[in-house]
Write an enzyme that holds these catalytic residues in place. Structure first.
Site, PDB file in Angstrom:
ATOM      1  N   CYS A  10       0.850  -1.200   0.000  1.00  0.00           N
ATOM      2  CA  CYS A  10       0.000   0.000   0.000  1.00  0.00           C
ATOM      3  C   CYS A  10       0.881   1.243   0.000  1.00  0.00           C
ATOM      4  CB  CYS A  10      -0.910   0.029   1.222  1.00  0.00           C
ATOM      5  SG  CYS A  10      -1.807   1.585   1.357  1.00  0.00           S
ATOM      6  N   ILE A  11       0.671   2.085  -0.980  1.00  0.00           N
ATOM      7  CA  ILE A  11       1.551   3.250  -1.133  1.00  0.00           C
ATOM      8  C   ILE A  11       1.339   4.262  -0.012  1.00  0.00           C
ATOM      9  CG2 ILE A  11      -0.025   4.438  -2.732  1.00  0.00           C
ATOM     10  CD1 ILE A  11       2.531   5.351  -4.236  1.00  0.00           C
TER      11      ILE A  11
END
Lengths: 126, 134
Positions: free
Chosen positions: A74-75
């Site tokens: 997840c960025i």
């Protein structure tokens, strides 16, 4: 598979990798591992555990190499915790990066897609 | 037994499964669990998925009115909750036992929710094959 647990701090990360290996050995396809919450630390290219301990990073990469499992990070959760690839490092003016392929920074929408496209989702929390 | 506060009768429908059920079990401050759980809910809704939320345990504190960032210097989750309606997240369930254990009346919460007793929570979870727990 969804991993919330940080490597080495919590059993969840190692349990996740062991489960992943068992799944593949039984002939199942593990399409995606999504790292979220503190699990994003599993994607650090800078992990340097002692040689006589489990090499978690190698384990994740082997899943990708041998079974084509996507390793998605997840960025948003990653950026907050210092997990950046070369592109994000440049964009944020950082002079180093900590995420390298086969780990990919991506949006949490990919988690939702993976969840709805696959037969099963297994979560490993701390 | 269930009771609904506010004006949204749609929130009582536990037999209309959503695409995704997100269970929130942590308080707004002290960890990022709640915020990161709500992030998934908002993103899924933005991608057109029907999302329901179940507040359990300390997660019910998320619904208290009058929160701010406070001395812990975390942003808090109030602004995210205020956006749920805009994202068409209307199915909000809360554990009756969790509210009672913390002395919180259901009509004191910031959003209209449906409170469920344990057996109905079990049914709710059983009817949702896609569940994420935070």
């Amino acid at each position: 598979m969804l991993v919330h647990a940080a490597p080495y701090s919590q059993q969840g990360a190692l349990s996740a990798l062991r489960f992943a290996n068992a799944v593949v050995e039984r002939g199942h396809r593990l399409s995606t591992v999504f790292f979220y919450h503190d699990g994003v630390h599993n994607a650090s290219a800078l992990m340097s555990p002692p040689q006589d301990e489990v090499q978690l990073a190698d384990g994740w990469k082997r899943l990708h190499r041998e079974g084509g499992t996507q390793l998605l990070v997840c960025i948003a959760a990653g950026l907050r915790r210092g997990l950046v690839d070369t592109g994000e490092a440049a964009r944020h003016g950082l002079n180093s990066h900590s995420v390298e392929p086969p780990f990919e920074l991506t949006g949490v929408g990919q988690l939702v897609d993976a969840m709805l496209e696959n037969d099963r989702l297994i979560t490993f929390a701390p | 037994m269930n009771s609904t506060s506010g004006i949204s009768p749609a929130t009582t429908a536990i037999d209309a499964p959503q695409d995704l059920l997100i269970v929130l079990r942590h308080a707004p401050h002290g960890s990022s669990w709640l915020r990161e759980g709500l992030d998934v809910a908002l993103v899924a809704a933005a991608f057109g998925k029907r999302v329901g939320l179940l507040f359990q345990g300390d997660g019910v504190f998320a619904l208290l009115q009058g929160q701010s960032s406070g001395p812990l210097a975390q942003k808090g989750t109030h602004p995210q909750l205020a956006m749920l309606e805009m994202y068409d997240i209307e199915h909000l369930w809360v554990s009756e036992a969790a509210l009672a254990a913390r002395g919180l009346p259901v009509d004191s919460l910031m959003l209209p929710v449906t409170s469920l007793e344990a057996s109905r929570i079990a049914r709710l979870m059983h009817s949702h094959p896609h569940t994420l727990i935070f």
